[in-house]
Design a protein around this motif. Structure first.
Motif, PDB file in Angstrom:
ATOM      1  N   SER A 147       0.827  -1.210   0.000  1.00 22.84           N
ATOM      2  CA  SER A 147       0.000   0.000   0.000  1.00 22.84           C
ATOM      3  C   SER A 147       0.858   1.255   0.000  1.00 22.84           C
ATOM      4  CB  SER A 147      -0.924   0.009   1.217  1.00 22.84           C
ATOM      5  OG  SER A 147      -1.812  -1.072   1.164  1.00 22.84           O
ATOM      6  N   MET A 148       2.029   1.178   0.588  1.00 25.38           N
ATOM      7  CA  MET A 148       2.944   2.318   0.565  1.00 25.38           C
ATOM      8  C   MET A 148       3.321   2.675  -0.868  1.00 25.38           C
ATOM      9  SD  MET A 148       5.416   1.473   3.798  1.00 25.38           S
ATOM     10  CE  MET A 148       6.701   2.555   3.245  1.00 25.38           C
ATOM     11  N   GLN A 149       3.449   1.661  -1.714  1.00 24.60           N
ATOM     12  CA  GLN A 149       3.779   1.941  -3.116  1.00 24.60           C
ATOM     13  C   GLN A 149       2.693   2.784  -3.768  1.00 24.60           C
ATOM     14  OE1 GLN A 149       4.590  -1.997  -4.783  1.00 24.60           O
ATOM     15  NE2 GLN A 149       6.695  -1.298  -5.004  1.00 24.60           N
ATOM     16  N   LEU A 150       1.444   2.497  -3.458  1.00 22.20           N
ATOM     17  CA  LEU A 150       0.350   3.300  -4.012  1.00 22.20           C
ATOM     18  C   LEU A 150       0.420   4.728  -3.498  1.00 22.20           C
ATOM     19  CD1 LEU A 150      -2.529   0.701  -3.615  1.00 22.20           C
ATOM     20  CD2 LEU A 150      -1.288   1.291  -5.699  1.00 22.20           C
ATOM     21  N   GLY A 151       0.719   4.876  -2.225  1.00 19.91           N
ATOM     22  CA  GLY A 151       0.848   6.217  -1.654  1.00 19.91           C
ATOM     23  C   GLY A 151       1.989   7.000  -2.273  1.00 19.91           C
ATOM     24  N   PHE A 152       3.137   6.333  -2.474  1.00 16.62           N
ATOM     25  CA  PHE A 152       4.265   7.010  -3.105  1.00 16.62           C
ATOM     26  C   PHE A 152       3.942   7.382  -4.550  1.00 16.62           C
ATOM     27  CE2 PHE A 152       7.047   4.713   0.088  1.00 16.62           C
ATOM     28  CZ  PHE A 152       7.259   5.861   0.833  1.00 16.62           C
ATOM     29  N   ALA A 153       3.196   6.542  -5.239  1.00 19.06           N
ATOM     30  CA  ALA A 153       2.813   6.863  -6.618  1.00 19.06           C
ATOM     31  C   ALA A 153       1.926   8.104  -6.653  1.00 19.06           C
ATOM     32  CB  ALA A 153       2.094   5.676  -7.255  1.00 19.06           C
ATOM     33  N   MET A 154       0.972   8.199  -5.737  1.00 18.50           N
ATOM     34  CA  MET A 154       0.096   9.372  -5.708  1.00 18.50           C
ATOM     35  C   MET A 154       0.869  10.634  -5.322  1.00 18.50           C
ATOM     36  SD  MET A 154      -2.780   8.322  -6.723  1.00 18.50           S
ATOM     37  CE  MET A 154      -1.978   7.077  -7.707  1.00 18.50           C
ATOM     38  N   LEU A 155       1.802  10.492  -4.385  1.00 22.78           N
ATOM     39  CA  LEU A 155       2.637  11.634  -4.009  1.00 22.78           C
ATOM     40  C   LEU A 155       3.486  12.097  -5.184  1.00 22.78           C
ATOM     41  CD1 LEU A 155       3.768  13.469  -1.725  1.00 22.78           C
ATOM     42  CD2 LEU A 155       5.491  11.700  -1.352  1.00 22.78           C
ATOM     43  N   GLU A 156       4.031  11.142  -5.903  1.00 23.03           N
ATOM     44  CA  GLU A 156       4.880  11.467  -7.045  1.00 23.03           C
ATOM     45  C   GLU A 156       4.069  12.107  -8.173  1.00 23.03           C
ATOM     46  OE1 GLU A 156       8.230   9.131  -9.704  1.00 23.03           O
ATOM     47  OE2 GLU A 156       7.313   8.123  -7.986  1.00 23.03           O
ATOM     48  N   VAL A 157       2.874  11.595  -8.425  1.00 21.82           N
ATOM     49  CA  VAL A 157       2.016  12.169  -9.477  1.00 21.82           C
ATOM     50  C   VAL A 157       1.634  13.600  -9.117  1.00 21.82           C
ATOM     51  CG1 VAL A 157      -0.325  12.041 -10.433  1.00 21.82           C
ATOM     52  CG2 VAL A 157       1.118  10.036 -10.429  1.00 21.82           C
ATOM     53  N   GLY A 158       1.428  13.838  -7.831  1.00 19.50           N
ATOM     54  CA  GLY A 158       1.065  15.197  -7.417  1.00 19.50           C
ATOM     55  C   GLY A 158       2.206  16.189  -7.470  1.00 19.50           C
ATOM     56  N   SER A 159       3.426  15.700  -7.568  1.00 19.02           N
ATOM     57  CA  SER A 159       4.569  16.610  -7.547  1.00 19.02           C
ATOM     58  C   SER A 159       5.219  16.827  -8.917  1.00 19.02           C
ATOM     59  CB  SER A 159       5.621  16.084  -6.566  1.00 19.02           C
ATOM     60  OG  SER A 159       6.154  14.871  -7.020  1.00 19.02           O
ATOM     61  N   VAL A 160       4.662  16.233  -9.972  1.00 21.86           N
ATOM     62  CA  VAL A 160       5.231  16.416 -11.314  1.00 21.86           C
ATOM     63  C   VAL A 160       4.261  17.232 -12.167  1.00 21.86           C
ATOM     64  CG1 VAL A 160       6.561  14.279 -11.226  1.00 21.86           C
ATOM     65  CG2 VAL A 160       4.283  14.246 -12.215  1.00 21.86           C
ATOM     66  N   ARG A 161       4.772  17.680 -13.302  1.00 20.17           N
ATOM     67  CA  ARG A 161       3.915  18.430 -14.224  1.00 20.17           C
ATOM     68  C   ARG A 161       2.872  17.495 -14.836  1.00 20.17           C
ATOM     69  NH1 ARG A 161       8.482  20.806 -17.863  1.00 20.17           N
ATOM     70  NH2 ARG A 161       9.419  18.884 -17.148  1.00 20.17           N
TER      71      ARG A 161
ATOM     72  N   THR B 144      10.708   2.047  -5.132  1.00 18.39           N
ATOM     73  CA  THR B 144       9.709   3.067  -5.431  1.00 18.39           C
ATOM     74  C   THR B 144      10.029   4.378  -4.720  1.00 18.39           C
ATOM     75  OG1 THR B 144       8.031   1.372  -5.754  1.00 18.39           O
ATOM     76  CG2 THR B 144       7.236   3.582  -5.368  1.00 18.39           C
ATOM     77  N   ILE B 145      10.578   4.295  -3.526  1.00 17.26           N
ATOM     78  CA  ILE B 145      10.971   5.514  -2.816  1.00 17.26           C
ATOM     79  C   ILE B 145      12.023   6.268  -3.633  1.00 17.26           C
ATOM     80  CG2 ILE B 145      12.178   6.371  -0.770  1.00 17.26           C
ATOM     81  CD1 ILE B 145      10.757   4.127   0.797  1.00 17.26           C
ATOM     82  N   CYS B 146      12.953   5.532  -4.208  1.00 17.17           N
ATOM     83  CA  CYS B 146      13.985   6.175  -5.036  1.00 17.17           C
ATOM     84  C   CYS B 146      13.395   6.781  -6.302  1.00 17.17           C
ATOM     85  CB  CYS B 146      15.068   5.171  -5.397  1.00 17.17           C
ATOM     86  SG  CYS B 146      16.014   4.627  -3.969  1.00 17.17           S
ATOM     87  N   SER B 147      12.306   6.228  -6.792  1.00 21.53           N
ATOM     88  CA  SER B 147      11.731   6.752  -8.032  1.00 21.53           C
ATOM     89  C   SER B 147      11.223   8.170  -7.857  1.00 21.53           C
ATOM     90  CB  SER B 147      10.599   5.851  -8.531  1.00 21.53           C
ATOM     91  OG  SER B 147       9.420   6.059  -7.783  1.00 21.53           O
ATOM     92  N   GLY B 148      10.804   8.532  -6.672  1.00 23.08           N
ATOM     93  CA  GLY B 148      10.324   9.889  -6.434  1.00 23.08           C
ATOM     94  C   GLY B 148      11.412  10.927  -6.601  1.00 23.08           C
ATOM     95  N   SER B 149      12.635  10.562  -6.262  1.00 22.09           N
ATOM     96  CA  SER B 149      13.728  11.527  -6.405  1.00 22.09           C
ATOM     97  C   SER B 149      14.184  11.666  -7.856  1.00 22.09           C
ATOM     98  CB  SER B 149      14.910  11.107  -5.532  1.00 22.09           C
ATOM     99  OG  SER B 149      15.454   9.892  -5.998  1.00 22.09           O
ATOM    100  N   MET B 150      13.788  10.713  -8.691  1.00 22.20           N
ATOM    101  CA  MET B 150      14.202  10.759 -10.088  1.00 22.20           C
ATOM    102  C   MET B 150      13.077  11.189 -11.021  1.00 22.20           C
ATOM    103  SD  MET B 150      16.448   7.363 -10.464  1.00 22.20           S
ATOM    104  CE  MET B 150      17.123   6.616  -9.017  1.00 22.20           C
ATOM    105  N   ALA B 151      11.942  11.597 -10.461  1.00 22.41           N
ATOM    106  CA  ALA B 151      10.794  11.988 -11.283  1.00 22.41           C
ATOM    107  C   ALA B 151      11.167  13.167 -12.179  1.00 22.41           C
ATOM    108  CB  ALA B 151       9.615  12.360 -10.397  1.00 22.41           C
TER     109      ALA B 151
END
Length: 151
Positions: free
Chosen positions: A53-67, A125-132
């Motif tokens: 479930s954390m992966q889903l949360g990180f995906a939503m956080l990442e989607v909200g922080s990109v163009r 997935t946590i690392c993917s947020g820093s590379m968005a």
């Protein structure tokens, strides 16, 4: 036994078991062992569910922080991240060290495989947020494979 004697319970009798002596009673010991194993599996699977479930949360956080133009790429990257990390983790277990998915008796446990993969994939997935928006999808997936397969 010392704590049982202090509480007033007879030695060798477990409280709440209707005074079934535990020492020398193979049936009671087997029942207690099975119950302990069931609780361990249930707890591990609950933690696995939370890690996934954390992966889903990180995906939503990442989607909200990109163009807006990169939102679908980020979601595809997160889905592919789980797939690539699963394959890389399987390769690692198959040809590398499978000691992390064995119990005390040395037997492989499927619930441990799923749990270890969930935490491995969540780490990637946590690392993917820093590379968005900074890396190409194929370059990131190669990174995820190395990270999941080398952990």
């Amino acid at each position: 036994e010392h704590c049982a004697a202090l509480r007033g319970w007879p030695s060798g009798v477990m409280p709440g078991t209707w005074d079934i002596p535990m020492e020398g009673n193979a049936t009671a010991m087997a029942l207690l062992h099975d119950m302990q194993e069931s609780i361990t599996i249930t707890w591990t699977m609950l933690c696995t569910f939370l890690a996934i479930s954390m992966q889903l949360g990180f995906a939503m956080l990442e989607v909200g922080s990109v163009r807006e133009a990169h939102r679908m790429t980020v979601l595809v990257k997160n889905v592919m991240d789980s797939t690539v990390s699963c394959l890389a983790f399987w390769v690692y277990l198959h040809w590398g060290n499978d000691g992390i998915v064995r119990d005390a008796n040395g037997e492989q446990r499927l619930y441990l495989k799923l749990s270890q993969w969930a935490f491995c994939a969540t780490g990637a997935t946590i690392c993917s947020g820093s590379m968005a928006e900074r890396t190409h999808v194929t370059a990131y997936l190669m990174f995820a494979a190395v990270m999941a397969g080398g952990s």
